[in-house]
Design a protein around this motif. Sequence first.
Motif, short mmCIF file in Angstrom:
data_model
loop_
_atom_site.label_atom_id
_atom_site.label_comp_id
_atom_site.label_asym_id
_atom_site.label_seq_id
_atom_site.Cartn_x
_atom_site.Cartn_y
_atom_site.Cartn_z
N LEU A 111 62.11 17.55 22.68
CA LEU A 111 62.20 18.96 23.07
C LEU A 111 60.99 19.74 22.56
O LEU A 111 60.42 20.56 23.29
N ALA A 112 60.58 19.48 21.34
CA ALA A 112 59.40 20.16 20.78
C ALA A 112 58.14 19.80 21.56
O ALA A 112 57.31 20.67 21.84
N GLU A 113 57.98 18.54 21.93
CA GLU A 113 56.81 18.12 22.70
C GLU A 113 56.83 18.75 24.09
O GLU A 113 55.80 19.21 24.58
N ALA A 114 57.99 18.80 24.72
CA ALA A 114 58.09 19.42 26.04
C ALA A 114 57.75 20.91 25.97
O ALA A 114 57.05 21.43 26.85
N ALA A 115 58.23 21.59 24.95
CA ALA A 115 57.93 23.03 24.78
C ALA A 115 56.43 23.22 24.58
O ALA A 115 55.83 24.15 25.14
N ARG A 116 55.81 22.36 23.80
CA ARG A 116 54.36 22.44 23.57
C ARG A 116 53.61 22.27 24.89
O ARG A 116 52.69 23.03 25.21
N ILE A 117 54.00 21.27 25.67
CA ILE A 117 53.35 21.01 26.95
C ILE A 117 53.51 22.22 27.88
O ILE A 117 52.56 22.62 28.56
N ALA A 118 54.70 22.82 27.90
CA ALA A 118 54.94 23.98 28.76
C ALA A 118 54.09 25.17 28.31
O ALA A 118 53.49 25.86 29.15
N ARG A 119 54.03 25.41 27.01
CA ARG A 119 53.19 26.52 26.51
C ARG A 119 51.73 26.28 26.85
O ARG A 119 51.03 27.19 27.30
N GLU A 120 51.26 25.06 26.65
CA GLU A 120 49.86 24.74 26.98
C GLU A 120 49.59 24.84 28.48
O GLU A 120 48.46 25.08 28.89
N GLY A 121 50.64 24.66 29.29
CA GLY A 121 50.51 24.80 30.73
C GLY A 121 50.55 26.24 31.20
O GLY A 121 50.49 26.52 32.39
N GLY A 122 50.70 27.18 30.25
CA GLY A 122 50.67 28.59 30.58
C GLY A 122 52.00 29.23 30.88
O GLY A 122 52.04 30.33 31.44
N ALA A 123 53.10 28.59 30.50
CA ALA A 123 54.41 29.20 30.74
C ALA A 123 54.47 30.57 30.05
O ALA A 123 53.98 30.73 28.93
N SER A 124 55.05 31.55 30.73
CA SER A 124 55.17 32.89 30.15
C SER A 124 56.22 32.93 29.05
O SER A 124 56.14 33.75 28.13
N GLU A 125 57.21 32.06 29.14
CA GLU A 125 58.27 31.94 28.13
C GLU A 125 58.85 30.54 28.25
O GLU A 125 58.95 30.01 29.36
N VAL A 126 59.25 29.98 27.14
CA VAL A 126 59.86 28.66 27.14
C VAL A 126 61.23 28.77 26.48
O VAL A 126 61.34 29.19 25.32
N LEU A 127 62.26 28.40 27.23
CA LEU A 127 63.62 28.32 26.72
C LEU A 127 64.03 26.85 26.72
O LEU A 127 63.53 26.06 27.54
N THR A 128 64.92 26.48 25.81
CA THR A 128 65.36 25.09 25.74
C THR A 128 66.88 25.02 25.78
O THR A 128 67.57 25.88 25.23
N CYS A 129 67.39 24.00 26.43
CA CYS A 129 68.83 23.82 26.57
C CYS A 129 69.14 22.33 26.49
O CYS A 129 68.50 21.52 27.17
N VAL A 130 70.12 21.99 25.67
CA VAL A 130 70.57 20.61 25.57
C VAL A 130 72.07 20.56 25.81
O VAL A 130 72.79 21.51 25.49
N PHE A 131 72.51 19.46 26.39
CA PHE A 131 73.96 19.32 26.57
C PHE A 131 74.62 19.12 25.21
O PHE A 131 75.62 19.76 24.91
#
Length: 177
Positions: A111-131
């Motif tokens: 999850l942390a790596e995915a959030a990092r990738i999204a931020r580096e890709g220019g996401a305006s905001e990153v939210l995370t959700c797990v089952f």
Amino acid sequence: MADPSPTPTVLLAEADIARIVADLAARIAPVTDDETVAAVLLTGGLWFAADLTRALSRIGRNLRFDALWLASYGDEKTSRGAIDVYAPFQRPIAGRKVLILDDVFDTGLSLAEAARIAREGGASEVLTCVFARKPWPAPRAPEPDFVGWEAPNRFLVGYGLDNAGGLRGLPDICALD
């Protein structure tokens, strides 16, 4: 010769999973819009992401869909402590809100790596959700924004969770220990 594999013990039935997913959709819908990109972490999160995006659609929220293919377990029962990135986002996410979806949160590395990738890709905001969130000794990655179920510290299979690639298709979440 007897099968040495343990029999899966149902911890969360299919109907309970559906109820949890519907509850998550109701909590997520107000903080997303139809431009939000729902990004599933492959492979385990696929079942949950499919159900959640359909649940969101039923209440009028039609998110865009993408995927990241990350791995930290391989066919092992414990994380290797490192993340392999097999496939990045398929479309641009710059300027969009990204909702990262995963099946289970234990170490939090994926999850942390995915959030990092999204931020580096220019996401305006990153939210995370797990089952599911499993208990894990500190430290671990930042906690998810949305959690459906507090899972026990057991080896889980079904609903996308696997044992060396097997048992993902079980409709219930089961313990295999």
